[in-house]
Design a protein around this motif. Structure first.
Motif, PDB file in Angstrom:
ATOM      1  N   GLY A 169       4.704   8.481   7.753  1.00 21.56           N
ATOM      2  CA  GLY A 169       3.482   9.241   7.943  1.00 21.56           C
ATOM      3  C   GLY A 169       3.533  10.621   7.318  1.00 21.56           C
ATOM      4  N   SER A 200      -3.315   1.291   2.434  1.00 17.50           N
ATOM      5  CA  SER A 200      -4.736   1.575   2.640  1.00 17.50           C
ATOM      6  C   SER A 200      -5.195   2.745   1.773  1.00 17.50           C
ATOM      7  CB  SER A 200      -5.026   1.821   4.120  1.00 17.50           C
ATOM      8  OG  SER A 200      -4.372   2.978   4.553  1.00 17.50           O
ATOM      9  N   GLN A 201      -4.277   3.669   1.465  1.00 13.52           N
ATOM     10  CA  GLN A 201      -4.638   4.796   0.605  1.00 13.52           C
ATOM     11  C   GLN A 201      -4.792   4.352  -0.850  1.00 13.52           C
ATOM     12  OE1 GLN A 201      -5.259   7.656   2.003  1.00 13.52           O
ATOM     13  NE2 GLN A 201      -4.535   6.995   4.000  1.00 13.52           N
ATOM     14  N   GLY A 210      -7.013   3.773   8.444  1.00 12.64           N
ATOM     15  CA  GLY A 210      -6.935   4.338   7.109  1.00 12.64           C
ATOM     16  C   GLY A 210      -8.306   4.768   6.665  1.00 12.64           C
ATOM     17  N   PRO A 211      -8.409   5.171   5.406  1.00 17.90           N
ATOM     18  CA  PRO A 211      -9.677   5.736   4.928  1.00 17.90           C
ATOM     19  C   PRO A 211     -10.849   4.763   5.059  1.00 17.90           C
ATOM     20  CG  PRO A 211      -8.018   5.655   3.176  1.00 17.90           C
ATOM     21  CD  PRO A 211      -7.351   5.172   4.407  1.00 17.90           C
ATOM     22  N   ALA A 221      -8.086   2.652  -1.085  1.00 15.09           N
ATOM     23  CA  ALA A 221      -9.207   3.582  -1.044  1.00 15.09           C
ATOM     24  C   ALA A 221      -9.269   4.458  -2.296  1.00 15.09           C
ATOM     25  CB  ALA A 221      -9.093   4.470   0.193  1.00 15.09           C
ATOM     26  N   LEU A 241       3.541  10.455   3.567  1.00 17.62           N
ATOM     27  CA  LEU A 241       2.196  10.163   3.075  1.00 17.62           C
ATOM     28  C   LEU A 241       1.344  11.429   3.034  1.00 17.62           C
ATOM     29  CD1 LEU A 241      -0.190   8.362   2.329  1.00 17.62           C
ATOM     30  CD2 LEU A 241      -0.399   7.723   4.709  1.00 17.62           C
ATOM     31  N   THR A 289      -8.262   8.371  10.423  1.00 12.57           N
ATOM     32  CA  THR A 289      -8.855   8.628   9.118  1.00 12.57           C
ATOM     33  C   THR A 289      -7.899   8.322   7.978  1.00 12.57           C
ATOM     34  OG1 THR A 289      -8.205  10.927   9.292  1.00 12.57           O
ATOM     35  CG2 THR A 289     -10.432  10.401   9.958  1.00 12.57           C
ATOM     36  N   LEU A 290      -6.587   8.453   8.209  1.00 15.68           N
ATOM     37  CA  LEU A 290      -5.630   8.243   7.122  1.00 15.68           C
ATOM     38  C   LEU A 290      -4.664   7.103   7.396  1.00 15.68           C
ATOM     39  CD1 LEU A 290      -4.556  11.914   6.397  1.00 15.68           C
ATOM     40  CD2 LEU A 290      -6.196  10.556   5.140  1.00 15.68           C
ATOM     41  N   GLY A 291      -4.633   6.611   8.637  1.00 17.93           N
ATOM     42  CA  GLY A 291      -3.615   5.630   8.992  1.00 17.93           C
ATOM     43  C   GLY A 291      -2.256   6.267   9.107  1.00 17.93           C
ATOM     44  N   LEU A 292      -2.246   7.549   9.454  1.00 17.84           N
ATOM     45  CA  LEU A 292      -1.027   8.346   9.487  1.00 17.84           C
ATOM     46  C   LEU A 292      -0.564   8.526  10.925  1.00 17.84           C
ATOM     47  CD1 LEU A 292      -1.269  11.656   7.449  1.00 17.84           C
ATOM     48  CD2 LEU A 292       0.714  10.266   7.919  1.00 17.84           C
TER      49      LEU A 292
END
Lengths: 312, 515
Positions: A182, A205-206, B345-346, A209, A185, B321-324
């Motif tokens: 995390g 997922s980033q 995630g986004p 996106a 990222l 929002t980020l999956g963080l």
């Protein structure tokens, strides 16, 4: 040792009511991490498939799994119901921590799942391809900051292997260790570092996106339209795998029985569905094949850890 | 559909009667497990997560929200009543909260914690619903240099806030910083000060140190002095409920705590405990009753508890929002989402809007249910303190020990002597340290704070310098870092300036109290 006696009493008092335990799986990590999730997914699959009536998961976190490993060897020797989850990170941790207990002290059963690393840059980065990254790395190794997991882990090893493969001194890489994917990222998204290197799942997922651009994956095969390192011109292949092992000192019949149970689990629909949900790759391998592969991985890891200067 | 419409739909779904029952079960289970000492929210959620798997997605999320908030709340109850914080974020609560409890004000302390948590949870959950995308953009701008500046600010404000003697405070802080060096160094992978003991490779567990210094140290102190001292623990003095005065002194800290906790929780490397430190420091600076700090000031419970809960909701900002996942609890939640094929995630807000809003609505419902459930229990909880002192402290000792073992893998019941007895020895050794610190008048809290902040500050500093390849000016390149240093400088200089101008009646009073 009066203290031990008191300790034993307290343990007894705290013990979760003992079921007629079939398997007890130790996750040598905190709740929430990869090994914990692997252990809990095994628990569900073993129970749902009726392979084992009751499965318990215990967490013994610490030092890349070596604390749990030591405790497992100490307490479970000869116990055919005890299992421990481990993986590639543990191979490195045993070496860097000079752990007195190693994977040679347990009975490896099978490699279960794996996940390749992916190398990413922020969408706005000037680096478009792996070639760009290699060129920058060759020009000035220090100018490429790599964000990944803890020092000596699979991310660090992959970065070291890449540097070595393209003719850059692996001790010169500017590796920035973050605790957990995390934080790494966040550092890549915020443009704090040049590249990020971590498990595909951490960044997936980033990438989807469009906030991150994937340059390459470190495994043997391409993932979607992301090339693997070999196709991108860097002769490196490394995958972060997870395994399950049984206790030392069990008989061959007991080992065969455990292996049969694990194989049944790994072939089951529950397990396959769970892997799909979690985005893990099935890398099931057992028996002599796995023993040989494990020995090979330990040797290669030991070599690269010496190269990056983490192990003398 | 706009945000309000989505939230309304989510609320409608969360308010169906079977979902309300799930929320109720979740809150009850969460509180019950969270109250067990040494079991923080992360372990509570991990233990109870499988329970939710049997339900449908909405029901499961709702029960989950209840467990999460319930676990948080249960943790502060033990901090206040028994001085045994189950997680680092409720350490500050124990400081003033336990002092209040022992003066017979346990009721108001628990009530201000509950209501403060509710208000903070409410505001922060609404903030999560409406401004999450913007908050996360700002949070991502924080680089290692900025985090380091934030840690410097924390050191400055926190060391000013603890203890009356700067020298003793700093001595205690450095003990903590020294302890923080123990273990594997994240950047180099090398062990430091572990002396070949594998149990030390991961460093000193914060909760072990806190419980040892607070609970064990105090028990030893009481045991060594109490032969002729009259019993100072009073179960109830005055009302169990908050008085008008309590309300007046609580509302502003609740709001300030929320304002501090939410953004810090949203930062990927912020950490819930940092918000509670800042809140405590702020309340101590702003209070009209500085003499009560360290003796049981209600502001010192109200602010940090609100900050703690707001930061828990803040953690969901980068998660959704980020999956963080930025905390252990968030990592477990991530696993919970994946159970339903949700990939935070986004794209989550676009792909799974209805479930996300159901979750946010359930947080609101769980939050409300928690305060309804727990306020009537306050009267029951404080009766714990009616237990005669030898029994009470004996009980604290047992619970502190069990909690430490429970948090360190003792749950299996298959424990051998190794890491288990070592953790116990550490607990006892630090307990003796806590006793000695008390005996010689050193403050306890800075030791724990040093252990928490030291390693964070070190990692961020070294990351910043590694990324800049050793260029120290990189530390002051960003406007955020400069701004934080300016605030830190002001925090040091303004009180001095006030004192010189003779305007600081309060401060000169405090100075006169210094030994």
């Amino acid at each position: 040792m009066n203290k031990l006696f008191v300790a034993a009493l307290l343990t007894g008092a705290l013990a979760v009511p003992a079921y007629a335990a079939d398997y007890t799986i130790m996750a040598p990590a905190s709740p929430g991490g990869g090994w914990d999730q692997t252990a809990r997914t095994m628990q569900e699959a073993l129970q749902a498939e009726g392979i084992s009536g009751n499965v318990q998961v215990t967490n013994v976190p610490g030092a890349g799994g070596t604390i749990g490993l030591a405790q497992f060897v100490n307490q479970s020797t000869g116990n055919p119901d005890a299992l421990i989850v481990g993986g590639y990170v543990m191979v490195g941790a045993v070496l860097t921590n000079m752990s007195p207990v190693t994977l040679a002290d347990v009975t490896p059963i099978a490699r279960l799942i794996g996940e390749a690393d992916v190398i990413v840059v922020p969408a706005a980065s000037e680096l478009k391809t792996m070639d760009d990254l290699v060129a920058k790395l060759k020009a000035d190794p220090g100018s490429v900051s790599w964000a990944g997991g803890s020092a000596g882990g699979v991310d660090h090893i992959a970065a070291g292997l890449i540097a070595k493969a393209v003719g850059v001194d692996p001790t010169q890489i500017n590796y920035i260790a973050y605790s957990g994917g995390g934080e790494a990222l966040a550092a890549v998204l915020g443009g704090q570092v040049t590249v990020g290197i971590s498990g595909v799942g951490e960044f997936a997922s980033q990438i989807e996106a469009g906030d991150l651009r994937a340059l390459a994956v470190t495994g043997d095969t391409a993932v979607g339209d992301i090339p693997n390192l070999k196709d991108a011109g860097v002769d490196v292949a490394v995958t972060n795998w997870r395994m399950v092992a049984a206790a030392p000192g069990i008989t061959d019949e007991q080992k065969a029985a455990v292996t049969a149970d694990i194989e049944k689990m790994a072939m089951s629909q529950t397990w396959k569905t769970a892997l799909e949900t979690k985005g893990w790759t099935d890398m099931y391998m057992a028996g002599a094949d796995f023993d040989a592969q494990l020995a090979k991985d330990i040797e290669a890891t030991s070599a690269i850890l010496k190269d990056v200067g983490l192990v003398q | 559909m706009d945000t309000f419409g989505l939230l309304y739909e989510g609320l409608l779904s969360a308010l169906q009667w079977q979902n309300l029952i799930y929320a109720f079960i979740g809150v009850t289970l969460g509180t019950a497990v969270g109250v067990l000492p040494g079991i923080g929210p992360a372990l509570t959620v991990a233990l109870l997560l499988p329970v939710t798997y049997k339900l449908d997605a909405a029901g499961s999320l709702i029960m989950f929200a209840g467990i999460y908030y319930g676990g948080m709340y249960g943790g502060s109850t033990t901090s206040i009543l028994l001085n045994t914080p189950g997680e680092s974020a409720s350490i500050v609560t124990a400081l003033e909260g336990n002092k209040m409890a022992r003066k017979g004000r346990g009721g108001p302390a628990l009530a201000t914690a509950a209501i403060g948590s509710f208000i903070a949870g409410l505001i922060a959950t609404l903030a999560l619903a409406f401004i999450a995308p913007w908050v996360v953009k700002i949070a991502l701008m924080f680089g290692p240099a900025d985090y380091f500046a934030l840690m410097v600010l924390a050191f400055v404000t926190v060391s000013a806030a603890f203890g009356d003697s700067p020298l003793r405070g700093i001595t205690a802080l450095f003990i903590g910083l020294g302890l923080g060096l123990i273990g594997i160094d994240l950047q180099s992978g090398q062990a430091r000060l572990a002396f070949g003991i594998p149990d030390l490779l991961d460093g000193i567990e914060v909760t072990t140190l806190a419980v040892a210094l607070f609970a064990i140290g105090e028990t030893l102190m009481i045991a060594s002095t109490s032969a002729n001292v009259k019993d100072e623990v009073m179960a109830i003095k005055g009302s169990v409920w908050m008085t008008l005065e309590d309300w007046k002194r609580s509302w502003a800290p609740w709001l300030r705590g929320t304002a501090i906790g939410f953004p810090i929780g949203a930062m990927p490397a912020g950490g819930a405990e940092i918000g509670t430190f800042f809140s405590y420091a702020a309340e101590r600076q702003l209070t009209k009753h500085p003499e009560e700090f360290g003796e049981g000031a209600i502001e010192g419970v109200a602010g940090p508890e609100a900050a703690n809960n707001a930061s828990a909701a803040g953690t969901l900002v980068p998660l959704l929002t980020l999956g963080l996942p930025t905390s252990a609890t968030a990592a477990i939640m991530l696993a919970g989402f994946q159970q339903f094929g949700l990939q935070p995630g986004p794209l989550l807000f676009t792909n799974n809007a209805s479930l996300v809003w159901a979750l946010i609505a359930s947080l609101l419902v769980a939050n409300f249910m928690l305060v309804v459930l727990n306020l009537p229990l306050v009267g029951l909880w404080v009766r714990l303190l009616n237990i005669p002192k030898p029994w009470l402290y004996g009980g604290i000792l047992v619970f502190a020990t069990l909690g430490t073992l429970g948090a360190n893998g003792a749950m299996s019941g298959h424990l051998g002597p190794i890491s288990f007895s070592f953790e116990l020895m550490m607990l006892l050794a630090f307990g003796v340290l806590g006793y000695l610190l008390r005996l010689f008048g050193y403050p306890i809290a800075p030791v724990v704070i040093g252990l928490i902040l030291g390693p964070m500050a070190e990692q961020q500093l070294r990351r910043a310098l590694a990324i800049s390849q050793g260029d120290f000016t990189a530390l002051v390149h960003s406007p955020i870092a400069i701004g934080l240093y300016v605030i830190a400088a002001a925090a040091v200089l303004v009180p001095l300036w006030l004192r010189m101008r003779g305007k600081g009646d309060v401060l000169s009073q405090m100075a006169a109290d210094e030994d």
